[in-house]
Design a protein around this motif. Structure first.
Motif, mmCIF file in Angstrom:
data_model
loop_
_atom_site.group_PDB
_atom_site.id
_atom_site.type_symbol
_atom_site.label_atom_id
_atom_site.label_comp_id
_atom_site.label_asym_id
_atom_site.label_seq_id
_atom_site.Cartn_x
_atom_site.Cartn_y
_atom_site.Cartn_z
ATOM 1 N N TYR A 290 -2.601 -10.651 8.041
ATOM 2 C CA TYR A 290 -1.192 -10.885 7.743
ATOM 3 C C TYR A 290 -0.294 -10.453 8.897
ATOM 4 N N HIS B 199 -2.243 -3.388 -0.183
ATOM 5 C CA HIS B 199 -3.142 -4.490 -0.509
ATOM 6 C C HIS B 199 -3.248 -5.505 0.614
ATOM 7 N N ASP C 199 5.688 -14.552 2.645
ATOM 8 C CA ASP C 199 5.337 -14.784 1.255
ATOM 9 C C ASP C 199 5.684 -13.623 0.335
ATOM 10 N N TYR C 200 5.617 -12.412 0.845
ATOM 11 C CA TYR C 200 5.767 -11.233 -0.002
ATOM 12 C C TYR C 200 6.853 -10.326 0.565
ATOM 13 N N GLN D 234 -2.016 -9.431 -6.088
ATOM 14 C CA GLN D 234 -0.591 -9.367 -5.844
ATOM 15 C C GLN D 234 -0.325 -8.388 -4.698
ATOM 16 N N VAL D 235 0.380 -8.852 -3.695
ATOM 17 C CA VAL D 235 0.718 -8.013 -2.550
ATOM 18 C C VAL D 235 2.024 -7.300 -2.851
ATOM 19 N N GLN D 236 1.998 -5.990 -2.782
ATOM 20 C CA GLN D 236 3.202 -5.197 -3.012
ATOM 21 C C GLN D 236 3.596 -4.489 -1.736
#
Length: 122
Positions: free
Chosen positions: A32, A26, A110-111, A1-3
């Motif tokens: 990215y 992360h 996405d995040y 999970q990317v936070q």
């Protein structure tokens, strides 16, 4: 999970400066793209600045020459240095990450972080 966790927002007078930070522990920066977006109630989210996985930067016309996006891979931090701030820069600012991002369109990311409020008084 990317936070992603933003910090650095606040209240500033017109013409002032603020630096926003986004911790991305992360994320491998070479994989990215990272971006900053802003939004206020009743308006669409607006892309402000992006730094691609290759380190290429893109800015919205409204902030060119005033905002600078940078990243520090070793610290896993992305920053947005904002100068010559104007009342119309008042918004909730969010950072975002995505693996296939080629523009400032929020749909490509996405995040997302929770956001940090920037208020510029006139």
């Amino acid at each position: 999970q990317v936070q992603l966790v933003e910090s650095g927002g606040g209240l500033v007078q017109t013409g002032g400066s603020l630096k926003l930070s986004c911790r991305v522990p992360h994320v491998t920066f070479g994989d990215y793209a990272l971006g900053w977006f802003r939004q206020r109630p009743g308006k669409e989210r607006e892309g402000v600045a992006q730094i691609s996985s290759e380190g290429i930067t893109t800015y919205a016309d409204s902030v060119k020459g005033r905002f600078t996006i940078r990243r520090e891979g070793a610290k896993k931090i992305m920053q947005l240095q904002m100068s010559d701030l104007k009342p119309e820069d008042t918004d909730m600012y969010s950072c975002a990450a995505g693996a296939y991002c080629y523009s400032l369109r929020s749909s490509e990311y996405d995040y997302w972080g929770q956001g940090t409020q920037v208020t510029v008084s006139s």
